[in-house]
Design a protein around this motif. Structure first.
Motif, short mmCIF file in Angstrom:
data_model
loop_
_atom_site.label_atom_id
_atom_site.label_comp_id
_atom_site.label_asym_id
_atom_site.label_seq_id
_atom_site.Cartn_x
_atom_site.Cartn_y
_atom_site.Cartn_z
N UNK A 21 0.84 -1.21 0.00
CA UNK A 21 0.00 0.00 0.00
C UNK A 21 0.87 1.25 0.00
N UNK A 22 1.93 1.21 0.81
CA UNK A 22 2.82 2.38 0.89
C UNK A 22 3.44 2.67 -0.48
N UNK A 23 3.90 1.62 -1.18
CA UNK A 23 4.55 1.93 -2.46
C UNK A 23 3.51 2.34 -3.51
N UNK A 24 2.26 1.83 -3.40
CA UNK A 24 1.22 2.31 -4.32
C UNK A 24 0.99 3.81 -4.11
N UNK A 25 1.04 4.23 -2.84
CA UNK A 25 0.81 5.66 -2.52
C UNK A 25 2.00 6.51 -3.00
N UNK A 26 3.22 6.07 -2.64
CA UNK A 26 4.38 6.91 -3.00
C UNK A 26 4.61 6.90 -4.51
N UNK A 27 4.25 5.81 -5.19
CA UNK A 27 4.42 5.76 -6.64
C UNK A 27 3.53 6.75 -7.37
N UNK A 28 2.38 7.07 -6.75
CA UNK A 28 1.54 8.07 -7.44
C UNK A 28 1.69 9.48 -6.82
N UNK A 29 2.79 9.65 -6.08
CA UNK A 29 3.10 10.96 -5.50
C UNK A 29 4.41 11.45 -6.11
#
Ligand SMILES: NC(=O)c1ccc[n+]([C@@H]2O[C@H](COP(=O)([O-])OP(=O)(O)OC[C@H]3O[C@@H](n4cnc5c(N)ncnc54)[C@H](OP(=O)(O)O)[C@@H]3O)[C@@H](O)[C@H]2O)c1
Length: 254
Positions: free
Chosen positions: A204-212
């Motif tokens: 979940x964290x990398x899904x969030x940071x990848x779209x930031x």
């Protein structure tokens, strides 16, 4: 720096015992404000109040649930008795219950609305007469990127935050003649107790940071800094705005 402070401002901040709210309380007090903060858990309130007062900061804690009419009245009475006016109100307290829409029970989604949008509406209304007596008065509401687009945080949360963003526009317009500025700050994912579990999940964290675009989540102090600016007299021509603090996320399509 000259005028880049909150010297002498009397401020109420809801949900100030943890996360973004605690960072706002600290930032405001460090900038010279006198702060009353609220949260439900009295032990936490006392802990935060003592720690900040030990540092010489002008901070008072009150155990109060923003959804309770009686508790909101207690906040109003405290402000009237102690200060006789209010300069800044920060409606920060917020909750979420994350589920697919079909799985909510009525009491669950109603509780999200009670805390996130109805309480800020009611608290702003009850403190309006105190803000009228304030100097360069300002209200800052803490909404969310989820109030602008689907951040996969559940429909009731998104609906409530969209309502809060609109409340800011309406009050800014209605209260402009009273010289009360009203603005909203909408954070993207920020490291706080509320997001601990989501951000501990690496996928979940990398899904969030990848779209930031900035490739990381926010720290609570990065939200507090923007709230502080909006509360300052330096922001005297800023009203009715929703300031999105999101590491560039809503500016990017991928
Ligand atoms: N963290 C994020 O990624 C993020 C992103 C966008 C927007 N936001 C918004 O930012 C705000 C702060 O979030 P956070 O992550 O810092 O949350 P948090 O860590 O869960 O802290 C919430 C604070 O609000 C208090 N609170 C909750 N319900 C309350 C009630 N009914 N009455 C009074 N106080 C109450 C809590 O204390 P008690 O439980 O003791 O009452 C606590 O002090 C919320 O409005 C949230 O929606 C957060």
């Amino acid at each position: 720096m000259k005028n880049w402070n909150l010297e002498g401002k009397k401020v109420v901040i809801t949900g100030g015992s943890k996360g973004i709210g605690k960072a706002i309380v600290t930032e405001f007090a460090e900038l010279g404000a006198e702060v009353l903060f609220t949260a439900r858990d009295n032990e936490e309130v006392i802990k935060v109040e003592s720690a900040l007062r030990e540092r010489g900061l002008n901070v008072y804690g009150m155990s109060a649930d923003v959804t309770s009419t009686d508790h909101r009245l207690r906040i109003k009475m405290w402000v009237d008795k102690k200060w006789g006016k209010l300069d800044v109100l920060v409606n920060n307290a917020g909750i979420n219950i994350r589920k697919p829409s079909n799985e909510y029970e009525e009491r669950e989604y109603r509780s999200v609305f009670e805390v996130n949008v109805l309480a800020p509406f009611e608290l702003s209304r009850i403190l309006y007469s105190s803000l009228l007596d304030g100097a360069g008065s300002a209200v800052v509401n803490i909404a969310s990127v989820a109030g602008i687009l689907d951040a996969r945080t559940g429909a009731p949360y998104g609906m409530s935050k969209a309502g809060l963003i609109q409340l800011g526009r309406n009050l800014a317009n209605e209260w402009a003649e009273d010289k009360i500025r009203v603005n909203t700050v909408s954070p993207w994912f920020t490291e706080t107790p509320a997001t601990k579990n989501v951000l501990a999940d690496e996928q979940k964290l990398s899904a969030i940071t990848n779209r930031t675009p900035l490739r990381r989540v926010a720290q609570d102090v990065e939200i507090a800094a923007v709230v502080a600016f909006l509360a300052m007299d330096k922001a005297s021509y800023v009203s009715g705005q929703n300031i999105v603090v999101d590491g560039g996320a809503t500016a990017a399509i991928l």
